[in-house]
Enzyme design. Structure first.
Site, mmCIF file in Angstrom:
data_model
loop_
_atom_site.group_PDB
_atom_site.id
_atom_site.type_symbol
_atom_site.label_atom_id
_atom_site.label_comp_id
_atom_site.label_asym_id
_atom_site.label_seq_id
_atom_site.Cartn_x
_atom_site.Cartn_y
_atom_site.Cartn_z
ATOM 1 N N ASP A 61 44.653 43.590 41.058
ATOM 2 C CA ASP A 61 44.354 42.255 40.528
ATOM 3 C C ASP A 61 42.897 42.246 40.064
ATOM 4 O O ASP A 61 42.178 43.210 40.272
ATOM 5 C CB ASP A 61 44.586 41.173 41.596
ATOM 6 C CG ASP A 61 44.025 41.589 42.938
ATOM 7 O OD1 ASP A 61 42.929 42.187 42.963
ATOM 8 O OD2 ASP A 61 44.671 41.319 43.966
ATOM 9 N N ASP A 63 39.106 40.273 39.799
ATOM 10 C CA ASP A 63 38.156 39.262 40.268
ATOM 11 C C ASP A 63 37.074 39.125 39.209
ATOM 12 O O ASP A 63 36.636 40.122 38.628
ATOM 13 C CB ASP A 63 37.502 39.718 41.577
ATOM 14 C CG ASP A 63 38.513 39.838 42.703
ATOM 15 O OD1 ASP A 63 39.055 38.805 43.114
ATOM 16 O OD2 ASP A 63 38.792 40.982 43.136
ATOM 17 N N ASP A 135 30.658 44.521 50.094
ATOM 18 C CA ASP A 135 30.757 45.477 51.196
ATOM 19 C C ASP A 135 30.341 46.910 50.837
ATOM 20 O O ASP A 135 29.431 47.461 51.424
ATOM 21 C CB ASP A 135 32.146 45.428 51.849
ATOM 22 C CG ASP A 135 33.300 45.433 50.856
ATOM 23 O OD1 ASP A 135 33.067 45.635 49.656
ATOM 24 O OD2 ASP A 135 34.457 45.243 51.296
HETATM 25 P P1 ATP Z 1 41.849 45.610 46.357
HETATM 26 O O1 ATP Z 1 42.035 44.273 45.688
HETATM 27 O O2 ATP Z 1 42.179 46.791 45.536
HETATM 28 O O3 ATP Z 1 42.419 45.660 47.727
HETATM 29 P P2 ATP Z 1 39.066 44.869 46.266
HETATM 30 O O4 ATP Z 1 37.850 45.723 46.408
HETATM 31 O O5 ATP Z 1 39.253 44.137 44.996
HETATM 32 O O6 ATP Z 1 40.278 45.794 46.610
HETATM 33 P P3 ATP Z 1 39.255 42.312 47.538
HETATM 34 O O7 ATP Z 1 39.630 42.020 48.937
HETATM 35 O O8 ATP Z 1 40.118 41.872 46.423
HETATM 36 O O9 ATP Z 1 39.025 43.881 47.484
HETATM 37 O O10 ATP Z 1 37.779 41.738 47.347
HETATM 38 C C1 ATP Z 1 37.137 41.695 46.097
HETATM 39 C C2 ATP Z 1 35.679 42.071 46.249
HETATM 40 O O11 ATP Z 1 35.030 41.124 47.112
HETATM 41 C C3 ATP Z 1 35.433 43.419 46.904
HETATM 42 O O12 ATP Z 1 35.496 44.453 45.980
HETATM 43 C C4 ATP Z 1 34.049 43.229 47.490
HETATM 44 O O13 ATP Z 1 33.075 43.358 46.497
HETATM 45 C C5 ATP Z 1 34.069 41.782 47.931
HETATM 46 N N1 ATP Z 1 34.512 41.648 49.336
HETATM 47 C C6 ATP Z 1 35.768 41.420 49.792
HETATM 48 N N2 ATP Z 1 35.807 41.364 51.124
HETATM 49 C C7 ATP Z 1 34.549 41.555 51.547
HETATM 50 C C8 ATP Z 1 33.922 41.592 52.824
HETATM 51 N N3 ATP Z 1 34.625 41.435 53.944
HETATM 52 N N4 ATP Z 1 32.585 41.786 52.873
HETATM 53 C C9 ATP Z 1 31.864 41.938 51.742
HETATM 54 N N5 ATP Z 1 32.387 41.910 50.522
HETATM 55 C C10 ATP Z 1 33.700 41.733 50.407
HETATM 56 MG MG MG Z 2 40.867 42.754 44.522
#
Ligand code: ATP
Ligand code: MG
Length: 438
Positions: A61, A63, A135
């Site tokens: 997805d 962001d 993160d």
């Molecule tokens: P995926 O959607 O593929 O699981 P993602 O990296 O996009 O991985 P998401 O949970 O969608 O993960 O979060 C989007 C973004 O928000 C992350 O890439 C990170 O930059 C930030 N983020 C999410 N959770 C945290 C957290 N617990 N602490 C710090 N930053 C976070």
């Molecule tokens: Mg994501």
């Protein structure tokens, strides 16, 4: 926060360096950025999407991060919703796609508990601050669709190329702020085939217990993401390696020591991974039923050993296992209801006599119960012959079906394991509406 002065200016990578083709980016994400920009806001694709695009993996997805505030974003998009209470986000809908749009946030200024866990993270910030509160370096890249550049404050670009998960800032501090980041490190590493950087890894074992302070509903959500990542087997192996599994799924400790249990779990995870990788749906209830099955079996046996009758012993075992589990990682009730039905069907599937077998075919969870039994059969827990019988029985014509049924009288004479499961005092699991989410 950390290194903020030093990292004020991001490294910028152009199209020739990052190689991300505009055509590989979702229409919705591009549109959101374009419209925000047309209204004089800045807007970037961020997070996992940029990381995945750099890796050539289709993002799950998208962001978008922007300096527009949630209400302002919401006003610009007719099909959008404000989400969240304390920290608001906006979901913008484009056909089937949902783009999550959030305002730049500062990680600092939030309230923390005694262990350093951030209770709030709801202060708006600048782009620099927004990058620092993320993160991992690989998750902190900003793609600007307007000039097709990738902005990098924390060396994430090189880390993606090196396939390294590296936390931003001081690892101990960042994991204390949010212990779930330890699980995220494992999930991303296993899913993307990355290595967790040595310094990032170092404090994990010691801080593992902090997961106990995380609300159990959030842990469940994170565990579900991990199990549904398409790489659950690798994720669980890595969780064990990092010493993170103890509090989450206590069964994982025990299971490796039981050859049948280990095989059962491995098969369940492999099946889940291959379904996800081929775009098929997966039932979280089925998966959790599988994860906890050998706990249930052990408790069931223990209860029977205390002179309980088989079926009440099983029902008590289910509650004991689920109660023990709830402290660590609370499985929502919508799932536990289905899990119990799947478990309760197991002794019933071991009987093949008279009308009872026919009645089972109409049970709303028959399919899940049968699939579960196939796993048990593949792992050597029940005879293959039993599984084959059900496979043939459900597709057979009426005449063949009747011929297949073991006559009640013969069934009574045959001594079988868990003989009591066949008696009519077995409580009927309550049929519930089939829910595809389960
Ligand atoms: P995926 O959607 O593929 O699981 P993602 O990296 O996009 O991985 P998401 O949970 O969608 O993960 O979060 C989007 C973004 O928000 C992350 O890439 C990170 O930059 C930030 N983020 C999410 N959770 C945290 C957290 N617990 N602490 C710090 N930053 C976070
Ligand atoms: Mg994501």
């Amino acid at each position: 926060m950390f290194n903020m002065g030093a990292d004020l200016k991001p490294k910028t990578y152009g199209r020739d360096k990052h190689g991300i083709a505009r055509s590989s980016i979702s229409h919705g994400a591009l549109k959101v950025c374009e419209i925000l920009r047309a209204h004089d806001y800045s807007a970037y694709i961020v997070g996992g999407a940029v990381r995945d695009l750099l890796l050539g993996v289709p993002p799950k997805d998208y962001d978008v991060a922007t300096d527009a505030h949630p209400e302002e974003i919401h006003r610009l998009f007719r099909r959008s919703h404000l989400i969240g209470r304390r920290f608001k986000l906006v979901h913008v809908l484009f056909g089937q796609e949902t783009v999550e749009v959030s305002t730049f946030r500062a990680g600092e200024g939030g309230e923390a508990d005694a262990t350093g866990r951030l209770l709030r993270d709801n202060v708006y910030g600048t782009r620099v601050q927004d990058a620092a509160r993320r993160d991992f370096t690989a998750n902190a890249l900003y793609y600007d669709p307007h000039d097709e550049t990738v902005l990098d404050y924390h060396g994430g670009f090189a880390d993606v190329r090196k396939k390294t998960m590296r936390i931003i800032g001081d690892p101990g501090l960042r994991f204390r702020e949010d212990p779930v980041r330890m699980l995220r490190a494992v999930r991303f590493a296993a899913k993307l085939g990355f290595t967790i950087d040595q310094k990032t890894r170092a404090p994990i074992r010691e801080l593992a217990d902090l997961l106990e302070n995380v609300p159990s509903a959030r842990l469940f959500e994170e565990m579900l993401k991990l199990l549904l990542s398409g790489h659950s087997a690798a994720c669980l192996a890595q969780l064990r390696k990092e010493g993170l599994h103890h509090g989450l799924l206590p069964l994982l400790d025990v299971i490796v020591e039981q050859p049948v249990g280990e095989r059962f779990l491995r098969l369940a995870l492999e099946q889940t991974d291959s379904r996800i990788q081929t775009g098929k749906s997966v039932s979280p209830a089925f998966l959790f039923a599988a994860l906890l099955w050998h706990e249930v079996l052990a408790a069931w046996k223990a209860n029977e050993g205390k002179d309980m009758r088989s079926i009440p012993a099983l029902f008590l075992a289910m509650d004991q296992v689920l109660d023990a589990q709830t402290d660590k990682l609370s499985i929502p009730r919508r799932l536990t209801t289905t899990m119990k039905e799947i478990w309760a069907l197991q002794p019933r599937l071991e009987q093949r006599s008279g009308k009872r077998a026919l009645v089972l075919l109409t049970h709303p969870r028959f399919r899940a119960g049968y699939d579960f039994m196939l796993l048990r059969s593949e792992s050597g827990e029940v005879p293959a012959e039993l599984a084959n019988w059900w496979t043939r029985f459900q597709d057979a014509e009426t005449e063949e079906r009747n011929a297949m049924l073991i006559p009640e009288s013969a069934a009574k004479k045959r001594p079988r394991r868990r003989r009591k499961a066949m008696t009519s005092d077995a409580p009927e699991p309550t049929p519930t509406q089939h829910d595809p989410d389960n």
